[in-house]
Design an enzyme around this catalytic site. Structure first.
Site, short mmCIF file in Angstrom:
data_model
loop_
_atom_site.label_atom_id
_atom_site.label_comp_id
_atom_site.label_asym_id
_atom_site.label_seq_id
_atom_site.Cartn_x
_atom_site.Cartn_y
_atom_site.Cartn_z
N GLU A 183 34.76 -13.77 -2.79
CA GLU A 183 34.69 -14.30 -1.44
C GLU A 183 35.17 -13.26 -0.42
OE1 GLU A 183 35.01 -19.06 -2.14
OE2 GLU A 183 36.89 -17.98 -2.07
N CYS A 190 38.50 -10.00 5.82
CA CYS A 190 39.39 -10.03 4.66
C CYS A 190 38.52 -9.82 3.42
CB CYS A 190 40.09 -11.38 4.62
SG CYS A 190 41.18 -11.58 3.20
N CYS A 250 42.09 -12.20 -10.52
CA CYS A 250 43.24 -11.28 -10.44
C CYS A 250 43.99 -11.38 -11.76
CB CYS A 250 44.15 -11.69 -9.28
SG CYS A 250 45.53 -10.55 -9.02
N CYS A 273 50.44 -14.94 -9.73
CA CYS A 273 51.40 -15.48 -8.78
C CYS A 273 51.20 -17.00 -8.74
CB CYS A 273 51.19 -14.86 -7.40
SG CYS A 273 51.34 -13.07 -7.47
N CYS A 300 49.23 -18.92 -5.93
CA CYS A 300 47.96 -18.35 -5.47
C CYS A 300 46.79 -18.87 -6.28
CB CYS A 300 48.02 -16.82 -5.55
SG CYS A 300 46.45 -16.02 -5.19
N GLY A 360 42.14 -10.46 -5.68
CA GLY A 360 42.45 -9.29 -6.48
C GLY A 360 43.63 -8.49 -5.98
N GLU A 361 44.12 -7.64 -6.86
CA GLU A 361 45.22 -6.74 -6.52
C GLU A 361 44.60 -5.36 -6.28
OE1 GLU A 361 48.62 -6.45 -5.84
OE2 GLU A 361 47.90 -4.41 -5.63
N SER A 405 47.13 -5.02 1.18
CA SER A 405 48.24 -5.87 0.74
C SER A 405 48.39 -5.77 -0.78
CB SER A 405 47.96 -7.33 1.12
OG SER A 405 48.95 -8.17 0.57
N SER A 444 53.50 -8.32 -0.58
CA SER A 444 53.74 -9.74 -0.84
C SER A 444 55.15 -9.90 -1.37
CB SER A 444 52.72 -10.26 -1.85
OG SER A 444 51.44 -10.22 -1.28
N HIS A 471 57.87 -12.49 -0.53
CA HIS A 471 57.94 -13.91 -0.91
C HIS A 471 59.25 -14.45 -1.47
CE1 HIS A 471 53.78 -13.77 0.02
NE2 HIS A 471 53.33 -13.37 -1.15
N CYS A 511 44.49 -17.84 3.38
CA CYS A 511 45.15 -16.96 2.40
C CYS A 511 45.42 -17.69 1.11
CB CYS A 511 46.52 -16.52 2.90
SG CYS A 511 46.49 -15.61 4.38
N1 SAH Z 1 46.81 -9.34 -4.32
C1 SAH Z 1 47.28 -8.89 -3.07
C2 SAH Z 1 46.37 -9.23 -1.91
C3 SAH Z 1 45.71 -10.59 -1.89
S1 SAH Z 1 46.66 -12.00 -1.49
C4 SAH Z 1 48.65 -9.43 -2.81
O1 SAH Z 1 49.11 -10.30 -3.54
O2 SAH Z 1 49.31 -8.93 -1.90
C5 SAH Z 1 46.95 -11.93 0.28
C6 SAH Z 1 48.23 -12.66 0.69
O3 SAH Z 1 48.10 -14.10 0.59
C7 SAH Z 1 49.40 -12.29 -0.21
O4 SAH Z 1 50.56 -12.07 0.53
C8 SAH Z 1 49.53 -13.53 -1.06
O5 SAH Z 1 50.80 -13.60 -1.63
C9 SAH Z 1 49.24 -14.62 -0.08
N2 SAH Z 1 48.94 -15.90 -0.70
C10 SAH Z 1 48.43 -16.13 -1.92
N3 SAH Z 1 48.30 -17.46 -2.14
C11 SAH Z 1 48.70 -18.09 -1.01
C12 SAH Z 1 48.75 -19.46 -0.60
N4 SAH Z 1 48.33 -20.41 -1.40
N5 SAH Z 1 49.20 -19.73 0.63
C13 SAH Z 1 49.58 -18.74 1.46
N6 SAH Z 1 49.53 -17.44 1.14
C14 SAH Z 1 49.10 -17.10 -0.09
FE1 SF4 Z 2 46.77 -11.67 -7.42
FE2 SF4 Z 2 47.71 -11.37 -4.93
FE3 SF4 Z 2 47.05 -13.82 -5.85
FE4 SF4 Z 2 49.19 -12.56 -6.81
S1 SF4 Z 2 48.88 -13.26 -4.68
S2 SF4 Z 2 47.65 -13.64 -8.02
S3 SF4 Z 2 48.54 -10.42 -6.81
S4 SF4 Z 2 45.65 -12.11 -5.53
#
Ligand code: SAH
Ligand code: SF4
Length: 393
Positions: free
Chosen positions: A115, A128, A135, A139, A142, A195-196, A227, A249, A251, A369
């Site tokens: 996406e 974005c 991924c 996390c 996510c 993805g990372e 990110s 990230s 958190h 996000c």
């Molecule tokens: N994998 C990378 C980039 C993609 S995620 C990373 O983790 O940084 C982009 C951002 O959205 C990250 O900060 C992630 O932690 C946050 N994110 C993921 N799931 C989320 C959710 N359900 N609500 C709000 N932010 C979220």
């Molecule tokens: Fe992957 Fe980023 Fe989601 Fe963590 S927050 S699972 S690193 S996409």
């Protein structure tokens, strides 16, 4: 304490070039395109100039047909058409949110889907983009992390997302006009989709080089933010080889909590991560590192957390981006209340850091996000697996 989840970057990587058939020019670095043109018969002394011309057609004018490249001789265009293609991923569906956010479901080679989200803002717009299908990291808050199937995107598939969005926005310049003169609908890129990005470093770097190149998409490096969840060994390399802005990230403010939210913390903990960020060569007041902080009710959102956060990041030019948790079906967390988020933001702001609260965009189409996940990917984790990995009962 949760059992240690495996942290892996093993992913399927497709060959860039199919064994037979024409080669895709999209996503090739300048050097790689030069080599490919020479191999196809371009005289060496002309190759560099041809690369510049072809880049301009592809990335500045949006041309996909060699026949339209009018500053190249006809036989040369025919040669190109014989050996090469200009291909970007295909848009399967496009959803438009009430707030104007557009979410594209994009099909890439092998039938996989990712996406891409376009977020219009006053006088600008942010795209974005995704760097992997799914991924490998898990996390616990996510949605993308619940998707099992993963493969790295190629550089063509990464920069291709920018091109397909420009197609949809109609943002290719009219003939004869300099693209810099156009008000850009797509003015910023964030690598915050699926993805990372630092587990797909080379493809991300090559794609972003094209995005930043004056003969490519020509966005300033300050308009691109990558990110990462905290892949420490690749952070210095990001500054050296890409030079874009960095978001992390973060958190959580203790290793115990971060281990469950961002499991990569078990490999590179908070201290190791902060040391790498302190060394991020570009960090200065004008180019701060963004600390992303998802607000999870009762998990990481106390005043004490806010105060600990300030202490931890001391000395790092930083801004803290608070992200209200975006819910998804089966998510094991809830969003902190608005009052809680404001109180948290206030403590950080009073300590001298910008602490914007990210407004969720495109929630009605699950484009916010952490909500991205290709529903078509059959292999997905159960609620039980998600909860177990988060160390929840
Ligand atoms: N994998 C990378 C980039 C993609 S995620 C990373 O983790 O940084 C982009 C951002 O959205 C990250 O900060 C992630 O932690 C946050 N994110 C993921 N799931 C989320 C959710 N359900 N609500 C709000 N932010 C979220
Ligand atoms: Fe992957 Fe980023 Fe989601 Fe963590 S927050 S699972 S690193 S996409």
């Amino acid at each position: 304490m949760a059992a240690t989840a495996p942290i892996t970057q093993d992913v399927l990587t497709l060959p860039r070039k199919l064994p037979q058939g024409p080669q895709n020019l999209v996503g090739l670095t300048r050097d790689a395109m030069r080599d490919a043109l020479i191999a196809a018969g371009t005289p060496e002394r002309q190759a560099k100039m041809r690369v510049g011309q072809i880049w301009q057609w592809i990335y500045q004018k949006g041309v996909r047909d060699f026949g339209l490249m009018t500053n190249l001789a006809k036989p040369y265009r025919a040669m190109l058409a014989e050996h090469f293609v200009i291909e970007i991923p295909q848009v399967v569906t496009r959803q438009v949110s009430e707030d104007g956010t557009r979410k594209y479901l994009v099909r890439i080679a092998g039938g996989h889907e990712v996406e891409t989200v376009y977020i219009p803002e006053e006088g600008r717009g942010t795209l974005c983009i995704s760097s992997q299908v799914g991924c490998t990291l898990t996390c616990s808050f996510c949605h993308t992390g619940t998707q099992k199937l993963v493969r790295n995107l190629t550089a063509a598939e990464i920069v291709g997302q920018v091109m397909l969005a420009r197609d949809d926005l109609g943002e290719w310049p009219a003939p004869g006009r300099n693209p810099k003169d156009e008000a850009r609908l797509l003015s910023n890129i964030v690598l915050m989709g699926m993805g990372e990005p630092l587990y797909n470093f080379v493809a991300v770097r090559d794609a972003m080089k094209i995005a930043m190149d004056p003969e490519g998409i020509s966005l300033s490096r300050r308009r691109i933010t990558l990110s990462t969840s905290g892949v420490v060994p690749e952070i210095a390399r990001t500054a050296e080889e890409i030079g874009c802005l960095l978001a992390v990230s973060f958190h959580a403010t203790t290793d115990e909590v971060r281990n469950t939210l961002v499991p990569i913390n078990r490999r590179w903990n908070i201290e190791t991560l902060l040391n790498a960020l302190r060394d991020y060569p570009k960090a200065s007041n004008s180019e701060r590192i963004t600390f992303e902080y998802v607000m999870l009710k009762g998990v990481n959102d106390s005043d004490e957390d806010a105060r600990r956060l300030i202490k931890l990041i001391e000395g790092i030019p930083a801004k803290i981006n608070l992200i209200p948790f975006n819910e998804w079906p089966g998510a094991p967390y809830q969003r902190s209340s608005n009052n809680r988020i404001r109180a948290f933001a206030d403590i950080i702001y009073k300590a001298g850091y910008a602490s914007p609260i990210r407004t969720p965009r495109g929630e009605d189409i699950m484009a916010a996000c952490g909500q991205l996940k290709s529903e078509t990917e059959r292999a997905r984790k159960s609620r039980r697996e998600i909860a177990a990995e988060a160390g929840l009962p």
